[in-house]
Design an enzyme around this catalytic site. Structure first.
Site, PDB file in Angstrom:
ATOM      1  N   PRO A  53       0.831  -1.222   0.000  1.00 26.03           N
ATOM      2  CA  PRO A  53       0.000   0.000   0.000  1.00 26.03           C
ATOM      3  C   PRO A  53       0.858   1.261   0.000  1.00 26.03           C
ATOM      4  O   PRO A  53       0.971   1.934   1.008  1.00 26.03           O
ATOM      5  CB  PRO A  53      -0.816  -0.139   1.276  1.00 26.03           C
ATOM      6  CG  PRO A  53       0.005  -1.001   2.185  1.00 26.03           C
ATOM      7  CD  PRO A  53       0.813  -1.910   1.300  1.00 26.03           C
ATOM      8  N   CYS A  54       1.440   1.564  -1.117  1.00 26.75           N
ATOM      9  CA  CYS A  54       2.312   2.742  -1.200  1.00 26.75           C
ATOM     10  C   CYS A  54       1.525   4.005  -0.877  1.00 26.75           C
ATOM     11  O   CYS A  54       2.082   4.996  -0.453  1.00 26.75           O
ATOM     12  CB  CYS A  54       2.909   2.849  -2.585  1.00 26.75           C
ATOM     13  SG  CYS A  54       2.956   1.309  -3.489  1.00 26.75           S
TER      14      CYS A  54
END
Length: 125
Positions: A53-54
DNA sequence: AATCTGACTGTTG
DNA sequence: CCAACAGCCAGAT
């Protein structure tokens, strides 16, 4: 493990719980190199993995930073997680900011969180 | 192997 | 608040 830095960064980002965000500096610390925020940014840009989940990784000061050039997309993702965002800034940063070290659940006050850093502009030849 | 770049950060003007 | 400069790190060219 010398070149596991990238792997550590990805791992750190992956362990960020939903509804919380971390800054590049925090990720760098989790990766074992508190001064590699730059590399962290580079890795994020390269990453592009669905298992990472950048979008939960933001810049310091609550700034969204960047997201492939689409900060709006990042803002939407954060809003979807319950994080309030105003413009290019994250609100309630103190509570959405996730950091390891549970230390009594969450940060209630300022537990000696002083940031001392003698640096910034060294121009003087 | 060397050089440049960047989803960074903090201070100063 | 914004612009510029400086310092730091890993990956890409």
């Amino acid at each position: 493990m010398p070149n596991d830095f990238a792997a550590r960064v990805l791992h750190a980002v992956r362990r960020i719980p939903p509804g919380r965000v971390s800054s590049y500096g925090d990720i760098a610390v989790l990766a074992g190199k508190p001064r590699a925020w730059r590399a962290v940014g580079n890795i994020m840009r390269e990453c592009r993995r669905p298992d990472v989940p950048c979008h939960r990784v933001i810049a310091a000061g609550g700034r969204l930073g960047g997201y492939g050039g689409s900060e709006g997309l990042k803002r939407s993702l954060l809003l979807a997680e319950g994080i309030e965002v105003a413009g290019t800034r994250v609100l309630h940063l103190d509570r959405v900011r996730w950091t390891p070290k549970p230390k009594r659940s969450e940060v209630s006050k300022s537990p000696t969180g002083d940031r001392k850093r003698t640096s910034g502009r060294r121009r003087s030849p």
